[in-house]
Every structure is written in structure tokens, then in C-alpha cells.
Enzyme design. Structure first.
Site, PDB file in Angstrom:
ATOM      1  N   THR A  44       0.873  -1.180   0.000  1.00 49.89           N
ATOM      2  CA  THR A  44       0.000   0.000   0.000  1.00 49.89           C
ATOM      3  C   THR A  44       0.906   1.224   0.000  1.00 49.89           C
ATOM      4  O   THR A  44       2.089   1.105   0.301  1.00 49.89           O
ATOM      5  CB  THR A  44      -0.866  -0.011   1.292  1.00 49.89           C
ATOM      6  N   ARG A  68     -13.853  -7.791  -2.148  1.00 48.49           N
ATOM      7  CA  ARG A  68     -13.147  -7.571  -0.876  1.00 48.49           C
ATOM      8  C   ARG A  68     -12.600  -6.132  -0.778  1.00 48.49           C
ATOM      9  O   ARG A  68     -12.012  -5.612  -1.704  1.00 48.49           O
ATOM     10  CB  ARG A  68     -11.978  -8.561  -0.776  1.00 48.49           C
ATOM     11  N   GLY A 111     -10.296  -3.644   1.880  1.00 48.21           N
ATOM     12  CA  GLY A 111      -9.431  -3.688   3.057  1.00 48.21           C
ATOM     13  C   GLY A 111      -9.613  -2.482   3.957  1.00 48.21           C
ATOM     14  O   GLY A 111     -10.655  -1.811   3.937  1.00 48.21           O
ATOM     15  N   ASP A 112      -8.595  -2.202   4.737  1.00 53.71           N
ATOM     16  CA  ASP A 112      -8.670  -1.106   5.718  1.00 53.71           C
ATOM     17  C   ASP A 112      -8.356   0.256   5.111  1.00 53.71           C
ATOM     18  O   ASP A 112      -8.730   1.282   5.680  1.00 53.71           O
ATOM     19  CB  ASP A 112      -7.673  -1.370   6.852  1.00 53.71           C
ATOM     20  N   THR A 164      -0.449   0.313   6.781  1.00 59.83           N
ATOM     21  CA  THR A 164      -0.229  -0.695   5.748  1.00 59.83           C
ATOM     22  C   THR A 164      -0.119  -2.052   6.423  1.00 59.83           C
ATOM     23  O   THR A 164       0.549  -2.180   7.440  1.00 59.83           O
ATOM     24  CB  THR A 164       1.036  -0.418   4.917  1.00 59.83           C
ATOM     25  N   GLY A 165      -0.780  -3.041   5.859  1.00 60.00           N
ATOM     26  CA  GLY A 165      -0.700  -4.360   6.461  1.00 60.00           C
ATOM     27  C   GLY A 165      -1.919  -5.190   6.135  1.00 60.00           C
ATOM     28  O   GLY A 165      -2.706  -4.821   5.252  1.00 60.00           O
ATOM     29  N   GLY A 167      -5.193  -6.008   6.019  1.00 67.44           N
ATOM     30  CA  GLY A 167      -6.303  -5.094   6.261  1.00 67.44           C
ATOM     31  C   GLY A 167      -7.385  -5.581   7.206  1.00 67.44           C
ATOM     32  O   GLY A 167      -7.953  -4.791   7.959  1.00 67.44           O
TER      33      GLY A 167
HETATM   34  N1  ASP Z   1      -3.922  -2.748   4.016  1.00 70.22           N
HETATM   35  C1  ASP Z   1      -4.024  -3.108   2.637  1.00 70.22           C
HETATM   36  C2  ASP Z   1      -5.231  -3.981   2.445  1.00 70.22           C
HETATM   37  O1  ASP Z   1      -5.482  -4.840   3.272  1.00 70.22           O
HETATM   38  C3  ASP Z   1      -2.818  -3.798   2.146  1.00 70.22           C
HETATM   39  C4  ASP Z   1      -1.555  -3.260   2.700  1.00 70.22           C
HETATM   40  O2  ASP Z   1      -1.503  -2.190   3.249  1.00 70.22           O
HETATM   41  O3  ASP Z   1      -0.519  -3.892   2.612  1.00 70.22           O
HETATM   42  O4  ASP Z   1      -5.896  -3.825   1.468  1.00 70.22           O
END
Ligand code: ASP
Length: 343
Positions: free
Chosen positions: A208, A236, A238-239, A259-260, A262
Site C-alpha cells: 500500500t 473484498r 481492506g482497511d 499498511t498491512g 487489512g
Molecule cells: N492494508 C491493505 C489492504 O489490506 C494492504 C496493505 O496495506 O498492505 O488492502
């Protein structure tokens, strides 16, 4: 007479120095290009250099906006657009593929002075989703728009609609094929879709871009943009476009972009939780960020990281993965670009 003139000059100089002091308000920007299994052994020196150069370009561009007296919102959008336009990061041009071999993009932005926010989810034909998130914030009466409706709004606002194929890249396509093979293999071992998806490594679930900034007027902002998860399906989301989870900004506490993985960031309301700890418990952004990333998320399997800034210009970048693409610059700190944990 001579002494009086000197005193007058001194007084004049001290008066002149008032505006100079006023312009010394701190400014700061932190950016990220995603967290994950980012290890030095996976990089050639050329590749590493190219990533560092792009991060540097983005952070310097955002800082230049702040330095000229521009708003934190403009700094955040400027930096994020550079990362969206790069094929290196999972957002805009470098977005991952969905199960149906397309790209669905999410983005959000928030202004800490007023807590206004805008977000888009699952858009397919918008070159810079962060621009559309900002349009939603500034030109609509809503906070979050999704899919076709978000694109109809973009069109009505005069934003160009682009072909989804413009986000195609070979390396992301290969990653999709790998993810599909792994999930197929898991299914052959009698795992259902959910279990097969769970068995995919973190690398397929993260990536992200984001930015947080403090401007000369003392206002902070945060923004995040992503292609989401490789092989995602069923719409889907995400966050990243969820205010409070992937993005949050409030002058009373801090600005955060995450980032991570989600799903964890949504369930643990990560960005807002960090700012709540700052506001209600008097924690520093460093303490609050570390507590949420290492003590809350890590034990439950939530991988990722955040970037944080406050109105004093403090900056923090905690993550619980092997690495996180990141860069920062402030009026009291020279440009810093980092990728790996030990950077
Ligand atoms: N957070 C993002 C998601 O889950 C992906 C990411 O930040 O790595 O869509």
C-alpha cells in the site's frame, strides 16, 4: 543621540524578527510504500537504489509543498500520487490483480483540522484514486463512495476514466498466478476457500502507499491508497479506505496511515486507536504506535505498520514485519529513506 538611534535600530530588528519566528512553525512529512516480507537478500543493488530513489522523490515533493506554505492535504496528495504512478508499489500503476485478473483500487484521505474525510473503494478506472478520495471529501456530502457509483461521481466531476488495463504489470500478474497455484494446492488438501486463503503468505496480502504531513498552519492530514490483496475476490475491501482503520487525522492527537493485513487493521481500528491513546492517555505517538503495532496486533497475527505525525512535528514509523518502505523529512530532520528493519 547615537545611542537612541542604535536602540531604534535594535527595536526595528526585533520587530522584523517576529514574522521570521512565526514562519518557523514545524513542518513534517512521512510516507510509506507498504510493509511486508521485505528483505535485503531479495534486492539487487540496482533494485534497492530504484526503490530508494522513488521514496526520496515522493517525500521531497511533499516536503516542497509544505515548505512553500502549502497545506498538509496538498503535501499528502502530491506524495501519494508519485507512489501511485510508480509500478513498484501496490497502488495505482503497481496495483495487484484480483482473482478475475483485474485491479480494484481503494483510497482515503482525512484532514485533521476539521476531521473531514473522503474515501473510495473498489474503483477500477481512476488513475489516481487519492485524487478521487479528495474530491469525495471536498465536493460530495458523503465520506465513502464505492465501485460504479464512485466512478459516476468522478465522471460528473470531470475526472478522466481510464482503462483498467493501464494498471497491468508483469510482476503483479506473475504474483497472481503464484497465489492461485498455492490456493489450488491448498484446496487439493481439502481446504475450503477461506482456509486456502488463510494459508497464503503475508506477501500476497500486503502492500500500500500512504502519507501523513504537518503544515505551517499546524494542520495535519493523512492519506492512503492501495490495490489491496493479490487474488482478492467477492468485492473484498481492506482497511485503506476505512476511516479509523487505515487512515485517521485529528489535530487533537495525530495523523496515521497504515499498511498491512487489512482485515486486522479494520477489526482493531488501528489508526483511530493510536490517536485515541495519544488524546486520552497522553501517550506520545511513538508509545501509542508501538503499543498497537507490537502489543495489540502482533500477538493476534496482524502484520503491518503505520506512519504517524503530530502537530509538533514528531514522526514515528513502527512496523512488525521484516521491512517497510518509508521516508521522512521535517524542519528539524534531514531526509531519511529506509526499507529494511535495520536501516
Ligand atoms: N492494508 C491493505 C489492504 O489490506 C494492504 C496493505 O496495506 O498492505 O488492502
Amino acid at each position: 543621540m547615537y545611542n537612541t538611534s542604535l536602540r531604534c535600530i535594535a527595536l526595528l530588528l526585533s520587530l522584523l524578527s517576529i514574522p521570521a519566528q512565526a514562519t518557523q512553525s514545524p513542518i513534517a512529512i512521512v510516507i510509506h510504500g507498504g510493509a511486508g516480507t521485505i528483505e535485503k537478500s531479495k534486492f539487487s543493488p540496482e533494485k534497492e537504489q530504484a526503490y530508494r530513489a522513488k521514496l526520496q522523490e515522493a517525500v521531497e515533493a511533499g516536503y516542497a509543498v509544505l515548505n512553500k506554505g502549502g497545506s498538509s492535504l496538498d503535501a499528502v496528495t502530491t506524495a501519494i500520487k508519485i507512489l501511485e504512478d510508480s509500478p513498484y508499489f501496490n497502488a495505482g500503476k503497481g496495483a495487484v490483480y484480483t482473482h478475475d485478473e483485474a485491479h480494484e483500487l481503494d483510497a482515503s484521505i482525512m484532514f485533521g483540522k476539521t476531521r473531514e474525510a473522503g474515501a473510495v473503494a473498489g474503483v477500477k478506472h481512476i488513475e489516481n484514486p487519492i485524487d478521487l478520495a479528495r474530491l469525495v471529501m471536498e465536493k460530495s456530502v458523503h465520506v465513502m463512495l464505492s465501485g460504479d457509483g464512485a466512478e459516476a461521481f468522478a465522471k460528473a466531476q470531470g475526472m478522466p476514466i481510464v482503462d483498467n488495463k493501464m494498471f497491468d504489470t508483469e510482476h503483479r500478474y506473475k504474483a497472481l498466478q503464484r497465489a492461485k497455484r498455492k490456493m489450488e494446492h491448498a484446496k487439493q488438501q481439502n481446504k475450503d476457500y477461506q482456509a486456502a486463503h488463510k494459508s497464503l503468505e503475508t506477501a500476497y496480502k500486503v502492500g500500500t502507499v500512504g502519507a501523513v504531513a504537518l503544515d505551517k498552519l499546524g494542520n495535519i492530514s493523512a492519506g492512503t491508497s492501495t490495490g489491496g490483496m493479490t487474488n482478492k475476490r467477492y468485492g473484498r475491501i481492506g482497511d485503506s479506505p476505512v476511516i479509523g482503520a487505515g487512515t485517521f487525522a485529528d489535530n487533537a492527537s495525530c495523523a496515521v496511515s497504515a499498511t498491512g493485513h487489512g482485515e486486522y487493521f479494520i477489526r482493531y481500528n488501528v489508526a483511530a486507536d493510536i490517536c485515541a491513546r495519544v488524546q486520552y492517555q497522553g501517550q506520545t505517538i511513538e508509545q501509542a504506535g508501538n503499543a498497537v503495532i507490537h502489543d495489540v496486533l502482533k500477538p493476534v497475527g496482524g502484520t503491518g505498520g503505520v506512519i504517524i505525525v503530530d502537530t509538533k512535528g514528531n514522526m514515528s514509523m513502527p512496523f512488525n514485519t521484516k521491512g517497510m518502505y518509508r521516508a521522512s523529512k521535517s524542519s528539524s530532520q534531514a531526509t531519511r529513506v529506509a526499507i529494511f528493519k535495520q536501516d
